[in-house]
Design an enzyme around this catalytic site. Structure first.
Site, PDB file in Angstrom:
ATOM      1  N   ASP A 292       1.780   0.531  -3.657  1.00  0.00           N
ATOM      2  CA  ASP A 292       3.079   0.513  -2.977  1.00  0.00           C
ATOM      3  C   ASP A 292       2.936   0.436  -1.462  1.00  0.00           C
ATOM      4  O   ASP A 292       3.941   0.338  -0.750  1.00  0.00           O
ATOM      5  CB  ASP A 292       3.931   1.725  -3.373  1.00  0.00           C
ATOM      6  CG  ASP A 292       3.253   3.063  -3.123  1.00  0.00           C
ATOM      7  OD1 ASP A 292       2.027   3.151  -3.279  1.00  0.00           O
ATOM      8  OD2 ASP A 292       3.966   4.036  -2.788  1.00  0.00           O
ATOM      9  N   HIS A 293       1.696   0.433  -0.981  1.00  0.00           N
ATOM     10  CA  HIS A 293       1.442   0.312   0.456  1.00  0.00           C
ATOM     11  C   HIS A 293       0.710  -0.979   0.832  1.00  0.00           C
ATOM     12  O   HIS A 293       0.604  -1.284   2.019  1.00  0.00           O
ATOM     13  CB  HIS A 293       0.633   1.513   0.951  1.00  0.00           C
ATOM     14  CG  HIS A 293       1.345   2.817   0.802  1.00  0.00           C
ATOM     15  ND1 HIS A 293       1.900   3.509   1.863  1.00  0.00           N
ATOM     16  CD2 HIS A 293       1.617   3.568  -0.302  1.00  0.00           C
ATOM     17  CE1 HIS A 293       2.470   4.619   1.422  1.00  0.00           C
ATOM     18  NE2 HIS A 293       2.308   4.673   0.111  1.00  0.00           N
TER      19      HIS A 293
ATOM     20  N   HIS B  50      -5.045  13.050  -0.102  1.00  0.00           N
ATOM     21  CA  HIS B  50      -4.217  12.361  -1.095  1.00  0.00           C
ATOM     22  C   HIS B  50      -4.991  12.003  -2.369  1.00  0.00           C
ATOM     23  O   HIS B  50      -4.497  11.250  -3.201  1.00  0.00           O
ATOM     24  CB  HIS B  50      -3.619  11.099  -0.463  1.00  0.00           C
ATOM     25  CG  HIS B  50      -2.600  10.414  -1.312  1.00  0.00           C
ATOM     26  ND1 HIS B  50      -1.549  11.090  -1.917  1.00  0.00           N
ATOM     27  CD2 HIS B  50      -2.465   9.102  -1.682  1.00  0.00           C
ATOM     28  CE1 HIS B  50      -0.813  10.222  -2.601  1.00  0.00           C
ATOM     29  NE2 HIS B  50      -1.350   9.014  -2.482  1.00  0.00           N
TER      30      HIS B  50
ATOM     31  N   HIS C 106       9.293   7.562   2.154  1.00  0.00           N
ATOM     32  CA  HIS C 106       8.530   7.674   0.911  1.00  0.00           C
ATOM     33  C   HIS C 106       9.211   8.658  -0.031  1.00  0.00           C
ATOM     34  O   HIS C 106       8.602   9.581  -0.568  1.00  0.00           O
ATOM     35  CB  HIS C 106       7.088   8.106   1.216  1.00  0.00           C
ATOM     36  CG  HIS C 106       6.116   7.758   0.122  1.00  0.00           C
ATOM     37  ND1 HIS C 106       5.848   8.604  -0.920  1.00  0.00           N
ATOM     38  CD2 HIS C 106       5.354   6.664  -0.093  1.00  0.00           C
ATOM     39  CE1 HIS C 106       4.943   8.057  -1.723  1.00  0.00           C
ATOM     40  NE2 HIS C 106       4.628   6.864  -1.232  1.00  0.00           N
TER      41      HIS C 106
END
Length: 306
Positions: free
Chosen positions: A67-68, A141, A269
C-alpha cells in the site's frame, strides 16, 4: 511550503480513500515536489491535482508494503511522458526498493527517458539537498520501516541598509555577499555580516512517519516539529491490538505529540474499517477532550500550508 495527501487509507483503498501518498511542495525554497510513498493509483490521484509529475525530483519510500509502493512502476513510466524527460529523479527508501523498481520495469518492458539515483537506507540516513536536511531513522513495524525528518533551509536575516550605509557601502551587488556569507570585505576591512542584518529565520521542520508502533526513534524524528504526519491505523478501541500488528493507536500518537513538543499533527493511514462518517464522529469526540493535543484526521486531497 505545503503538503497534499493523495492517499490516506491503510492497507486497502476504500471508495473515499486511496492508499498512501503524500506530496511536499518545497516553495518558496524550490519549485520541486517531494513525494513520500506511492500507493496504488497515486498517479491517477495526481491527475486530479495541479501538481505535475515532471516537478517531482525526489521520492521517499517509508517501507516495502504494497500500500506504499504498488503505484511506483506506473508513476515512473508516466513521468517520462508528463514533463519528466531528462529530469533526474532520486529515490530513497529501504533495501530492495531499487530491485523492485528495476524488476517491474524490466518485466513490463518499460523504458524511462530520465536517470534515477537510488539511495537505499540500512539503519539511518543523513541526506542534504539544496539547503534541506533529511534525517531517516528506523521505526518498529516488523519489516524495515523509516520515518523522515525534513528541516528546511535557514532564511538569512534582512539586510540593514542604514548600517551598511554607515560604513559607506551603498546598495549594490555587494549586499548579496553580506546576505549570504559570514564575513565580507570592504575598503580593506573585514566585517562580520551578522552585524549588518537581522536575525536569521530557521525553516520549518516536518516529520513524516512510516507505519510503526511506538519506538524510541520516533521522538528524535518528531521533536519540535512544526508539522508531524503520523499513522493512526486504529483511532479507537484496544491499543494492544494496534501494537500487536506493529501499528499505532491514536493514543500513541497523542503521547508522541505531547512528549516531542509537536506544533501541529496530521493523522493519516486510517483503517478501512472506518467510513468517513465514523472518522468524523470519532474526531469530534476526541476534540471535546481538553487533554487532546492539536490534531486532524486527513482526507484524500487535503492540502495544508506549513
Amino acid at each position: 511550503m505545503e503538503v497534499t495527501f493523495f492517499g490516506t487509507s491503510a492497507g486497502l483503498p476504500t471508495k473515499e480513500r486511496n492508499t498512501q501518498s503524500i506530496a511536499l511542495n518545497l516553495e518558496p525554497y524550490s519549485n520541486s515536489i517531494w513525494l513520500f510513498d506511492v500507493g496504488e493509483g497515486t498517479q491517477h490521484q495526481i491527475l486530479r491535482h495541479s501538481i505535475k509529475l515532471g516537478k517531482i525530483d525526489h521520492i521517499f519510500i517509508t517501507h516495502m508494503h504494497g500500500d506504499h509502493i504498488f503505484g511506483l512502476p506506473g508513476l515512473l513510466t508516466s513521468r517520462s511522458f508528463q514533463g519528466g524527460e531528462n529530469k533526474p529523479l532520486t529515490i530513497i527508501g529501504p533495501k530492495g526498493i531499487q530491485n523492485y523498481i528495476e524488476t517491474s520495469l524490466q518485466l513490463s518492458e518499460s523504458h524511462l527517458n530520465y536517470p534515477i539515483t537510488y539511495i537505499e537506507i540500512n539503519q539511518q540516513l543523513a541526506y542534504h539537498h539544496n539547503g534541506f536536511t533529511v534525517q531517516a531513522e528506523m521505526l518498529n513495524h516488523g519489516i524495515p520501516s523509516f520515518g523522515y525528518r525534513i528541516e528546511a533551509p535557514i532564511t538569512p536575516g534582512t539586510i540593514n541598509v542604514e548600517a551598511l550605509r554607515g560604513i559607506g557601502l551603498e546598495p549594490g551587488p555587494k549586499y548579496q555577499e553580506v546576505k549570504l556569507q559570514e564575513t565580507f570585505e570592504y575598503k580593506g576591512l573585514i566585517y562580520n555580516s551578522d552585524d549588518f542584518k537581522g536575525k536569521a529565520k530557521p525553516g520549518p521542520i516536518i516529520s513524516i512517519f512510516g507505519d510503526t508502533k511506538p519506538c524510541e526513534n520516533e521522538y528524535e524524528l518528531a521533536k519540535n516539529s512544526d508539522l508531524m504526519i503520523h499513522e493512526a491505523t486504529y483511532i479507537e478501541g484496544d491499543k494492544k491490538l494496534a501494537n500487536n500488528y506493529h501499528h499505532s493507536h491514536i493514543d500513541d500518537v497523542f503521547n508522541l505529540i505531547k512528549q516531542a513538543n509537536v506544533n501541529k499533527s496530521l493523522i493519516t493511514h486510517i483503517s478501512n474499517r472506518y467510513n468517513i462518517d465514523e472518522v468524523t464522529s470519532i474526531y469530534n469526540e476526541l476534540s471535546l477532550d481538553q487533554t487532546s493535543p492539536h490534531f486532524y484526521f486527513v482526507k484524500d486531497f487535503d492540502t495544508f500550508k506549513i
